[in-house]
Design a protein around this motif. Structure first.
Motif, PDB file in Angstrom:
ATOM      1  N   SER A 175     -66.376 -39.456  -7.430  1.00  0.00           N
ATOM      2  CA  SER A 175     -66.654 -38.030  -7.545  1.00  0.00           C
ATOM      3  C   SER A 175     -65.461 -37.323  -8.171  1.00  0.00           C
ATOM      4  CB  SER A 175     -66.970 -37.455  -6.168  1.00  0.00           C
ATOM      5  OG  SER A 175     -65.878 -37.660  -5.279  1.00  0.00           O
ATOM      6  N   PRO A 176     -65.621 -36.065  -8.601  1.00  0.00           N
ATOM      7  CA  PRO A 176     -64.554 -35.405  -9.364  1.00  0.00           C
ATOM      8  C   PRO A 176     -63.173 -35.441  -8.720  1.00  0.00           C
ATOM      9  CG  PRO A 176     -66.566 -34.135  -9.545  1.00  0.00           C
ATOM     10  CD  PRO A 176     -66.854 -35.248  -8.575  1.00  0.00           C
ATOM     11  N   ALA A 177     -63.063 -35.156  -7.430  1.00  0.00           N
ATOM     12  CA  ALA A 177     -61.743 -35.153  -6.787  1.00  0.00           C
ATOM     13  C   ALA A 177     -61.133 -36.546  -6.774  1.00  0.00           C
ATOM     14  CB  ALA A 177     -61.856 -34.605  -5.366  1.00  0.00           C
ATOM     15  N   ARG A 178     -61.946 -37.568  -6.609  1.00  0.00           N
ATOM     16  CA  ARG A 178     -61.433 -38.944  -6.658  1.00  0.00           C
ATOM     17  C   ARG A 178     -61.074 -39.321  -8.100  1.00  0.00           C
ATOM     18  NH1 ARG A 178     -62.043 -41.364  -1.817  1.00  0.00           N
ATOM     19  NH2 ARG A 178     -63.595 -40.501  -0.389  1.00  0.00           N
ATOM     20  N   ALA A 179     -61.919 -38.915  -9.049  1.00  0.00           N
ATOM     21  CA  ALA A 179     -61.670 -39.243 -10.444  1.00  0.00           C
ATOM     22  C   ALA A 179     -60.350 -38.660 -10.928  1.00  0.00           C
ATOM     23  CB  ALA A 179     -62.818 -38.736 -11.311  1.00  0.00           C
ATOM     24  N   ALA A 180     -59.970 -37.499 -10.391  1.00  0.00           N
ATOM     25  CA  ALA A 180     -58.712 -36.875 -10.793  1.00  0.00           C
ATOM     26  C   ALA A 180     -57.502 -37.705 -10.383  1.00  0.00           C
ATOM     27  CB  ALA A 180     -58.612 -35.477 -10.183  1.00  0.00           C
ATOM     28  N   LEU A 181     -57.693 -38.649  -9.467  1.00  0.00           N
ATOM     29  CA  LEU A 181     -56.596 -39.478  -8.968  1.00  0.00           C
ATOM     30  C   LEU A 181     -56.551 -40.860  -9.612  1.00  0.00           C
ATOM     31  CD1 LEU A 181     -56.959 -38.572  -5.177  1.00  0.00           C
ATOM     32  CD2 LEU A 181     -55.238 -37.709  -6.769  1.00  0.00           C
ATOM     33  N   ILE A 182     -57.457 -41.139 -10.555  1.00  0.00           N
ATOM     34  CA  ILE A 182     -57.435 -42.447 -11.221  1.00  0.00           C
ATOM     35  C   ILE A 182     -56.112 -42.602 -11.977  1.00  0.00           C
ATOM     36  CG2 ILE A 182     -58.517 -43.865 -13.005  1.00  0.00           C
ATOM     37  CD1 ILE A 182     -61.164 -42.488 -12.321  1.00  0.00           C
ATOM     38  N   PRO A 183     -55.369 -43.662 -11.730  1.00  0.00           N
ATOM     39  CA  PRO A 183     -54.067 -43.810 -12.397  1.00  0.00           C
ATOM     40  C   PRO A 183     -54.212 -44.173 -13.866  1.00  0.00           C
ATOM     41  CG  PRO A 183     -54.542 -45.751 -11.070  1.00  0.00           C
ATOM     42  CD  PRO A 183     -55.642 -44.755 -10.774  1.00  0.00           C
ATOM     43  N   ASP A 184     -53.228 -43.791 -14.651  1.00  0.00           N
ATOM     44  CA  ASP A 184     -53.194 -44.184 -16.059  1.00  0.00           C
ATOM     45  C   ASP A 184     -53.050 -45.700 -16.161  1.00  0.00           C
ATOM     46  OD1 ASP A 184     -53.330 -41.539 -16.808  1.00  0.00           O
ATOM     47  OD2 ASP A 184     -51.141 -41.306 -16.930  1.00  0.00           O
ATOM     48  N   GLY A 185     -53.624 -46.269 -17.210  1.00  0.00           N
ATOM     49  CA  GLY A 185     -53.472 -47.699 -17.436  1.00  0.00           C
ATOM     50  C   GLY A 185     -54.275 -48.560 -16.494  1.00  0.00           C
ATOM     51  N   LEU A 186     -55.373 -48.025 -15.977  1.00  0.00           N
ATOM     52  CA  LEU A 186     -56.171 -48.804 -15.025  1.00  0.00           C
ATOM     53  C   LEU A 186     -56.791 -50.033 -15.681  1.00  0.00           C
ATOM     54  CD1 LEU A 186     -57.261 -48.885 -12.085  1.00  0.00           C
ATOM     55  CD2 LEU A 186     -59.270 -47.634 -12.927  1.00  0.00           C
ATOM     56  N   GLY A 187     -57.011 -49.981 -16.983  1.00  0.00           N
ATOM     57  CA  GLY A 187     -57.601 -51.128 -17.663  1.00  0.00           C
ATOM     58  C   GLY A 187     -59.085 -51.263 -17.435  1.00  0.00           C
ATOM     59  N   ALA A 188     -59.779 -50.128 -17.346  1.00  0.00           N
ATOM     60  CA  ALA A 188     -61.219 -50.146 -17.127  1.00  0.00           C
ATOM     61  C   ALA A 188     -61.895 -49.224 -18.124  1.00  0.00           C
ATOM     62  CB  ALA A 188     -61.544 -49.682 -15.705  1.00  0.00           C
ATOM     63  N   PRO A 223     -60.536 -42.701   2.638  1.00  0.00           N
ATOM     64  CA  PRO A 223     -61.788 -42.336   3.309  1.00  0.00           C
ATOM     65  C   PRO A 223     -61.880 -40.830   3.541  1.00  0.00           C
ATOM     66  CG  PRO A 223     -60.678 -44.158   4.444  1.00  0.00           C
ATOM     67  CD  PRO A 223     -59.697 -43.596   3.456  1.00  0.00           C
ATOM     68  N   LEU A 224     -63.107 -40.345   3.654  1.00  0.00           N
ATOM     69  CA  LEU A 224     -63.312 -38.975   4.099  1.00  0.00           C
ATOM     70  C   LEU A 224     -62.811 -38.834   5.540  1.00  0.00           C
ATOM     71  CD1 LEU A 224     -66.943 -38.301   2.785  1.00  0.00           C
ATOM     72  CD2 LEU A 224     -64.823 -37.287   1.911  1.00  0.00           C
ATOM     73  N   PRO A 225     -62.323 -37.659   5.906  1.00  0.00           N
ATOM     74  CA  PRO A 225     -61.824 -37.473   7.276  1.00  0.00           C
ATOM     75  C   PRO A 225     -62.949 -37.599   8.300  1.00  0.00           C
ATOM     76  CG  PRO A 225     -61.958 -35.376   6.127  1.00  0.00           C
ATOM     77  CD  PRO A 225     -62.207 -36.433   5.099  1.00  0.00           C
ATOM     78  N   ARG A 226     -62.611 -38.125   9.474  1.00  0.00           N
ATOM     79  CA  ARG A 226     -63.542 -38.207  10.598  1.00  0.00           C
ATOM     80  C   ARG A 226     -63.045 -37.318  11.724  1.00  0.00           C
ATOM     81  NH1 ARG A 226     -65.196 -41.689   6.664  1.00  0.00           N
ATOM     82  NH2 ARG A 226     -66.901 -43.012   7.303  1.00  0.00           N
ATOM     83  N   PRO A 227     -63.942 -36.558  12.377  1.00  0.00           N
ATOM     84  CA  PRO A 227     -65.357 -36.423  12.085  1.00  0.00           C
ATOM     85  C   PRO A 227     -65.584 -35.859  10.681  1.00  0.00           C
ATOM     86  CG  PRO A 227     -64.842 -35.488  14.246  1.00  0.00           C
ATOM     87  CD  PRO A 227     -63.550 -35.759  13.561  1.00  0.00           C
ATOM     88  N   LEU A 228     -66.680 -36.283  10.058  1.00  0.00           N
ATOM     89  CA  LEU A 228     -66.985 -35.870   8.696  1.00  0.00           C
ATOM     90  C   LEU A 228     -67.209 -34.359   8.631  1.00  0.00           C
ATOM     91  CD1 LEU A 228     -69.474 -38.767   7.947  1.00  0.00           C
ATOM     92  CD2 LEU A 228     -67.260 -38.469   6.820  1.00  0.00           C
ATOM     93  N   ASP A 229     -66.608 -33.734   7.624  1.00  0.00           N
ATOM     94  CA  ASP A 229     -66.772 -32.293   7.481  1.00  0.00           C
ATOM     95  C   ASP A 229     -67.105 -31.869   6.056  1.00  0.00           C
ATOM     96  OD1 ASP A 229     -64.399 -32.754   6.193  1.00  0.00           O
ATOM     97  OD2 ASP A 229     -63.196 -31.373   7.406  1.00  0.00           O
ATOM     98  N   ARG A 230     -67.411 -32.816   5.177  1.00  0.00           N
ATOM     99  CA  ARG A 230     -67.722 -32.517   3.786  1.00  0.00           C
ATOM    100  C   ARG A 230     -68.510 -33.666   3.188  1.00  0.00           C
ATOM    101  NH1 ARG A 230     -61.402 -32.959   2.392  1.00  0.00           N
ATOM    102  NH2 ARG A 230     -61.412 -32.255   4.547  1.00  0.00           N
ATOM    103  N   ALA A 231     -69.211 -33.378   2.090  1.00  0.00           N
ATOM    104  CA  ALA A 231     -70.016 -34.413   1.438  1.00  0.00           C
ATOM    105  C   ALA A 231     -69.176 -35.299   0.548  1.00  0.00           C
ATOM    106  CB  ALA A 231     -71.140 -33.771   0.628  1.00  0.00           C
ATOM    107  N   VAL A 232     -68.180 -34.715  -0.116  1.00  0.00           N
ATOM    108  CA  VAL A 232     -67.331 -35.464  -1.048  1.00  0.00           C
ATOM    109  C   VAL A 232     -65.875 -35.096  -0.781  1.00  0.00           C
ATOM    110  CG1 VAL A 232     -69.127 -35.551  -2.817  1.00  0.00           C
ATOM    111  CG2 VAL A 232     -67.493 -33.667  -2.824  1.00  0.00           C
ATOM    112  N   LEU A 233     -64.964 -35.918  -1.332  1.00  0.00           N
ATOM    113  CA  LEU A 233     -63.541 -35.706  -1.106  1.00  0.00           C
ATOM    114  C   LEU A 233     -63.115 -34.334  -1.613  1.00  0.00           C
ATOM    115  CD1 LEU A 233     -60.995 -37.192  -0.078  1.00  0.00           C
ATOM    116  CD2 LEU A 233     -60.554 -37.785  -2.481  1.00  0.00           C
TER     117      LEU A 233
END
Length: 233
Positions: A175-188, A223-233
């Protein structure tokens, strides 16, 4: 060969009508993407949780909404857990597709999910990446993957993956918040999807393990925080 295409997310309360629309889009898109594997018309059948015989599922949003309403009348249904549905189709020789989902509630610990399991003859072309992109478009998950049993075993045994935590497979969705953390040079291979999420093409097991460790170190798989309080990161 059997592979699974999956998406996961946290609490997102939705009406029966909204869920029926998502399910209708999912069934149409899966049949469209896999149609060349069978060459015949698709007939979806509902798998009943009670153990009763599978029942034909009429196409369209209204029949789906009716099935979901029925599920909400079960004694064990909870508006916190969400509403589940499981359907199967066997459109051709050696081809079997099962889709299961749990969505629409406000769980505290168990993630919502949609899972497409595809069994097809060895060598058959299955558009795994496009299936994951379709699930991302329809369900707006937090993360998703394309995996099989051997790859999941490798992630657990060699990379320390814990079942239920975010992961990637041969393909991964973030998801967008996770995608913003993708490191450079991942090779994918990287494909931006509508809405800001990213589809990653990661390759074989060795490449997946390397990417999993790099993404984890960058915080993209926390992981998303527990108890869950949101749909995405």
């Amino acid at each position: 060969m059997r592979r699974v295409v999956r998406g996961f997310w946290g609490p997102r309360v939705e009406s029966v009508e909204a869920l029926a629309e998502r399910w209708d889009l999912t069934l149409h898109k899966v049949a469209e993407l896999l149609g060349d594997a069978s060459g015949t018309a698709w007939e979806w059948r509902r798998v009943r949780a009670s153990g009763a015989d599978d029942a034909p599922l009429a196409p369209g949003r209204e029949p789906l909404a009716g099935v979901l309403r029925e599920a909400r009348t079960a004694d064990d249904w909870s508006d916190r857990v969400g509403t589940g549905l499981r359907v199967i189709a066997a459109p051709g020789a050696g081809v079997r597709v099962e889709i299961s989902g749990l969505a629409g509630g406000a769980p505290e610990f168990l993630l919502h999910s949609v899972v497409v399991a595809v069994e097809a003859p060895d060598g058959a072309e299955v558009p795994e990446g496009e299936l994951l992109a379709a699930l991302a478009h329809v369900w707006d998950p937090d993360f998703g993957d394309v995996s099989d049993d051997d790859l999941l075993d490798a992630l657990e045994d060699e990379a320390g993956h814990t079942v239920g935590d975010p992961l990637v497979g041969r393909y991964g969705y973030l998801s967008p918040a996770r995608a913003a953390l993708i490191p450079d040079g991942l090779g994918a291979g990287r494909r931006e999807l509508p809405g800001g999420g990213v589809l990653l093409a990661l390759g074989g097991t060795a490449q997946v393990l390397t990417a999993y460790e790099a993404l984890g170190a960058a915080g993209a798989l926390r992981p998303l925080p527990r108890p869950l309080d949101r749909a995405v990161l």
